[in-house]
Scaffold this active site. Sequence first.
Site, PDB file in Angstrom:
ATOM      1  N   CYS A  79     -47.771 -45.552  14.084  1.00 12.08           N
ATOM      2  CA  CYS A  79     -47.834 -44.844  12.807  1.00 12.08           C
ATOM      3  C   CYS A  79     -47.244 -45.774  11.751  1.00 12.08           C
ATOM      4  O   CYS A  79     -47.103 -46.973  11.987  1.00 12.08           O
ATOM      5  CB  CYS A  79     -47.115 -43.496  12.874  1.00 12.08           C
ATOM      6  SG  CYS A  79     -45.356 -43.614  13.248  1.00 12.08           S
ATOM      7  N   THR A  80     -46.896 -45.258  10.585  1.00 12.04           N
ATOM      8  CA  THR A  80     -46.463 -46.130   9.490  1.00 12.04           C
ATOM      9  C   THR A  80     -45.157 -46.855   9.809  1.00 12.04           C
ATOM     10  O   THR A  80     -45.072 -48.075   9.725  1.00 12.04           O
ATOM     11  CB  THR A  80     -46.286 -45.308   8.195  1.00 12.04           C
ATOM     12  OG1 THR A  80     -47.442 -44.507   8.010  1.00 12.04           O
ATOM     13  CG2 THR A  80     -46.072 -46.218   6.998  1.00 12.04           C
TER      14      THR A  80
END
Length: 292
Positions: free
Chosen positions: A178-179
């Site tokens: 994810c980020t």
Amino acid sequence: MIKILLYYTYAPIENPEQLVKLQKSVCERLEIKGRILIATEGINGTISGQEQALDQYMAEAMSYPGLADIEWKISDGPEEAFPRLRVVVRDEIVTLGLKKQNADVHLNNKAHYIEPNELLSLYENNDEFTIIDARNEYEARIGKFKNALTPDINSFREFPEFVKSIEHLKDKPVVTYCTGGIRCEKASAYMREQGFTDVRQLHGGIHRYSTETGGKNFEGEMYIFDSRIHTPVNSVNPSVISECIHCRTKVSRYINCCNVTCNKQIIICEDCDKKFEGGCSVYCQQNSRYKN
Ligand SMILES: [Zn+2]
Ligand SMILES: [Zn+2]
């Protein structure tokens, strides 16, 4: 110099309301803006401010009991990264939404980390693995890892539904990303609880991968939650994967539709932006309330 600070930690917070007050007063004094979410399970911040102010912030946050293990991610930011400061209490710092069904994930089931360089090696060696994006569709639309499975979801709450559709991968090697890593802590725990046997999560997310490897094999750009909307990741073999909503030209350019009641995030090239005056459609172009 304006910097952006991303951080999270899952650590028990006994009194979230009290920490909100404390965080608010520290941020106001240091003229820090952005968003801080606090829950009994931890804290998650995306904030911006002057470099010295953020140094001071990190020193003060570290002194709060239980918050010593935060991993900070600092990058350059634009002047007006966030319009205001929001510090709020939530049920979860990232909402999977299983608490209310009494089916919440146990974070001690989270997957082992895979470090950025190890992920790079998997690609370089053509190893067999499936890489899974734990973010939303509108984030992956502008950039994702090569060959990644990208769920067609609008919020992390829908991730469990997506997991049902990939049960054939239960005994295969899987990497989630994810980020910045926060969603993978829960996504990977959830997958393991659903019987996935070989899951690893990218340590530090796309953010750290970009810093440590140059971002090779990341296609497009990274969606981010400040005024820039996206930022480059890959300085080794960059590419563009997103297309203008109107003319299908390949472009990494995200705006909010000019019609505030629509407000859809759209990929749009500069020419079409001018032609449609920032609208996702002729309808929105003609019904924009803030047209110049
Ligand atoms: Zn266009
Ligand atoms: Zn629109």
